[in-house]
Scaffold this active site. Structure first.
Site, PDB file in Angstrom:
ATOM      1  N   SER A   1       0.878  -1.410   0.309  1.00  0.00           N
ATOM      2  CA  SER A   1       0.413   0.562   0.141  1.00  0.00           C
ATOM      3  C   SER A   1       0.692   1.252  -0.250  1.00  0.00           C
ATOM      4  O   SER A   1       1.838   1.364  -0.168  1.00  0.00           O
ATOM      5  CB  SER A   1      -0.780   0.147   1.233  1.00  0.00           C
ATOM      6  N   LYS A   2       0.500   2.262   0.141  1.00  0.00           N
ATOM      7  CA  LYS A   2       0.998   3.713  -0.311  1.00  0.00           C
ATOM      8  C   LYS A   2       1.750   3.647   1.296  1.00  0.00           C
ATOM      9  O   LYS A   2       2.517   4.651   1.546  1.00  0.00           O
ATOM     10  CB  LYS A   2      -0.152   5.015  -0.140  1.00  0.00           C
ATOM     11  N   ARG A   3       1.818   3.046   2.328  1.00  0.00           N
ATOM     12  CA  ARG A   3       2.148   3.306   3.073  1.00  0.00           C
ATOM     13  C   ARG A   3       3.348   2.158   3.539  1.00  0.00           C
ATOM     14  O   ARG A   3       4.110   3.227   3.716  1.00  0.00           O
ATOM     15  CB  ARG A   3       1.307   3.375   4.497  1.00  0.00           C
TER      16      ARG A   3
ATOM     17  N   ALA B   1       5.047   1.990   1.043  1.00  0.00           N
ATOM     18  CA  ALA B   1       6.152   2.318  -0.054  1.00  0.00           C
ATOM     19  C   ALA B   1       6.626   3.842   0.640  1.00  0.00           C
ATOM     20  O   ALA B   1       7.837   4.228   0.483  1.00  0.00           O
ATOM     21  CB  ALA B   1       4.891   3.212  -1.487  1.00  0.00           C
ATOM     22  N   ALA B   2       5.540   4.515   1.591  1.00  0.00           N
ATOM     23  CA  ALA B   2       6.756   5.726   1.737  1.00  0.00           C
ATOM     24  C   ALA B   2       7.538   5.037   3.144  1.00  0.00           C
ATOM     25  O   ALA B   2       8.636   5.898   2.971  1.00  0.00           O
ATOM     26  CB  ALA B   2       5.664   6.425   2.717  1.00  0.00           C
TER      27      ALA B   2
END
Ligand code: GLU
Length: 492
Positions: free
Chosen positions: A256-258, A260-261
Site C-alpha cells: 500500500s501507499k504506507r 511505499a512511504a
C-alpha cells in the site's frame, strides 16, 4: 510458446508516479513482443480527467527509457494506429458507443447522479450490491438518441443480459464462468463524452490489433464485462493475462501507499525515478521486477536479452509476489559487478561530480576495479572512493589510534612506515607490501594496527579499498604528504 509475432501494449493512466507495478505491466508485454518479433505499443489512458496528474506521462516515458523498455508505437513517436492518447480519440469512442446502442447492446441513460446516489444508498441500506436500477434500459432508442442530440446530459451503459452466464478466459487462471445477473449495466461513455476504461481499452485493443492483453489483476473482475463487450461488437478476442498482486515485504497484505512511504526511509523505493536517484541500475531493477510473477528460479541473474530469449507467457504465475528489497539489493550489486570497467566508471562519475569533486578519467578507471565488489548501489562509490578525488583528507585523530595504540605509538608506526615508503621510487603492492609486513614483525604489532594507521592517514577513513592498490593510485607524493600530516596531528 507463441511463435507468431504478437502485438502487445502498456496502457498506463497518467494518474501518479511510475512504480514497480507499472514497470512490470510494461516489461512483460514488452518481453513477449520482443520474443516473438512482434510490436509493443505505449498507449496513454488519460480519460479520467479528475485523476489526471500533469507530468505523469513524461515520467512514464522517462521511466521506460531508463529501463530500456522500448516501444514501437506511442504518443511521442506515432505509429499506424494513432493517436495513442485516449483523449485524442474521443470521436472513435463516441461512434463505438452509439454503434452498440444501434446493435441493441447498450443504451443511453439520462438518470441524474443525484437520483443514482439515492438508489445506491437505499441498496446499501438493504444490504444489496449497489447497481444500476434499470430506469433507462427500456427507453425507445430513437427517442433516446433525439434527447441526446438535443443536448440532454447522458451516459451510455452496457445492456447486460439479465439471464445466462458468460465465459471468459485468463491465460493463467483458465476459464471463468460468471452469472450475467451478477453483472451491472456498466457505464461505457461518460457524460463528459469520454469513455470509461471498459470501452476505451476494448475499442483501442481491437483497433490497435492487440493480440495479448497483459494487465494488473485489479481488472480481473471486469473481464466478464469485457468479454461481453468484445462479443457485442463481434470482434476477435485477444488473450488476457492478469498479473499477480504485490504483497508487503512482510508477505502479509497488499503493498500500500504506507509501505511505499516506509521503504524510502531505509533507502529503498517502489518508484522508478526514486530507484534511479538511489543508485539502482536498470539491469538490477529489471531483474528484480521480472521475477515477481514469472516462474523461473528466484535467484536467476538475467540481462534484458536473456529475459527476451527465455520469456514465455505460459510461465507467468498468478501467485502473489512479496516485495523483497533485499533481493533488489542483491540483483543490483550482482549486475554492477557484471558491468565493464568503462561502463561502471561512466555510471558512477556523476555521483562524484555532484559532490563537487573533479574526476580525472584515468584515476577513475583505476579506482573502479578496487570498489566494484563492494557496491550495492552506485552511490556507494562515495563512501569508498570519494577520497581519491580530494586534494587532502581530514582524518579523525581518534581513528588513528588503532586498537588501543597511544598517540606516541601511532606516530612512531606512521613515522617508520613513512621512512620505508620514502625510500621507494614508486609505491605499488609489489614494492610496498613486503617491507611494511617486515615492519609489522619488527615492531611486534598486528598487521591490522600498522596498516590501520596507514589507511586512516592516507585515505582519511577507516574503511577503504585495498590499501596498497589505493596508495599506488594516489601516488607516492600524496601518500607521504598525508602520512606527514597524520604524524603532526598525533604530535599535537
Ligand atoms: N489504464 C489502465 C491502468 O492503468 C490499464 C490497464 C490495462 O493495461 O488495460 O490500470
Amino acid at each position: 510458446m507463441e511463435h507468431k509475432p504478437v502485438r502487445t501494449r502498456f496502457a498506463p493512466s497518467p494518474t501518479g508516479r511510475m512504480h514497480l507495478g507499472s514497470a512490470r505491466s510494461a516489461l512483460y508485454p514488452f518481453l513477449l513482443a520482443r520474443r516473438t518479433g512482434g510490436t509493443f505499443i505505449l498507449r496513454i489512458e488519460d480519460t479520467d480527467q479528475k485523476r489526471f496528474v500533469p507530468g505523469a506521462e513524461q515520467e512514464l516515458i522517462d521511466g521506460l527509457h531508463w529501463l530500456g523498455i522500448t516501444y514501437d508505437e506511442g504518443p511521442d513517436i506515432g505509429g499506424p494506429c494513432g493517436p495513442y492518447r485516449q483523449t485524442e480519440r474521443r470521436e472513435i469512442y463516441h461512434q463505438h458507443a452509439w454503434e452498440l446502442v444501434a446493435r441493441g447492446h447498450a443504451f443511453p441513460c439520462f438518470c441524474s447522479p443525484d437520483r443514482l446516489g439515492k438508489v445506491r444508498q437505499e441498496q446499501m441500506r438493504n444490504k444489496q450490491n449497489p447497481r444500476y436500477d434499470g430506469t433507462c434500459r427500456g427507453l425507445d432508442p430513437d427517442l433516446a438518441r433525439r434527447r441526446a442530440t438535443a443536448g440532454e446530459k447522458y451516459v451510455i451503459r452496457f445492456k447486460m443480459p439479465k439471464e445466462g452466464t458468460v465465459q471468459a478466459t485468463d491465460l493463467l487462471r483458465g476459464s471463468i464462468q460468471t452469472e450475467n445477473a451478477a453483472l451491472d449495466d456498466a457505464v461505457l461513455l461518460k457524460s463528459d463524452g469520454l469513455p470509461t476504461y471498459h470501452l476505451g481499452a476494448m475499442v483501442d485493443d481491437h483497433l490497435m490489433g492487440i493480440t495479448h492483453v497483459i494487465r494488473g489483476s485489479e481488472w480481473l473482475p471486469s473481464l466478464p464485462l469485457h468479454a461481453h463487450l468484445i462479443r457485442a461488437f463481434g470482434w476477435e478476442e485477444p488473450a488476457f493475462v492478469h498479473l499477480s498482486v504485490f504483497l508487503k515485504p512482510s508477505g502479509k497484505g497488499k503493498m500500500s501507499k504506507r509501505e511505499a512511504a516506509e521503504a524510502i526511509q531505509d533507502g529503498h523505493s517502489i518508484f522508478v525515478s526514486e530507484m534511479q536517484d538511489l543508485g539502482y541500475i536498470p539491469e538490477g531493477v529489471l531483474n528484480w521486477i521480472v521475477l515477481m510473477g514469472w516462474g523461473v528460479p528466484e535467484d536467476e541473474v538475467m540481462t534484458l536479452d536473456d529475459m527476451i530469449a527465455r520469456f514465455d507467457v505460459q510461465n507467468l504465475t498468478p501467485s502473489p509476489a512479496a516485495v523483497n528489497f533485499a533481493k533488489l539489493d542483491h540483483f543490483n550489486g550482482t549486475h554492477i559487478r557484471l558491468l565493464s570497467t568503462e561502463d561502471l566508471a561512466a555510471r558512477i562519475k556523476p555521483y562524484f561530480i555532484r559532490e563537487g569533486l573533479t574526476v580525472d578519467e584515468a584515476t577513475l578507471l583505476r579506482v573502479v576495479p578496487l570498489i566494484r565488489e563492494r557496491l550495492v548501489t552506485l552511490d556507494d562509490c562515495l563512501p569508498f572512493a570519494a577520497w581519491f578525488f580530494r586534494d587532502s583528507v581530514n582524518p579523525d585523530p581518534a581513528e588513528l589510534l588503532i586498537k588501543g595504540l597511544t598517540p606516541a605509538q601511532a606516530a612512531d608506526v606512521a613515522g617508520r612506515a613513512q621512512a620505508i615508503l620514502a625510500g621507494l621510487p614508486v609505491i605499488t603492492p609489489a614494492t610496498a607490501e613486503a617491507p611494511l609486513r617486515q615492519l609489522v614483525d619488527d615492531l611486534g604489532l598486528k598487521a591490522g594496527q600498522v596498516f590501520g594507521v596507514l589507511r586512516v592517514a592516507v585515505t582519511g577513513q577507516s574503511v577503504s579499498p585495498p590499501l596498497f592498490e589505493s596508495m599506488e593510485i594516489i601516488g607516492r607524493e600524496k601518500v607521504l604528504e598525508r602520512i606527514a600530516r597524520a604524524i603532526a596531528m598525533l604530535g599535537s
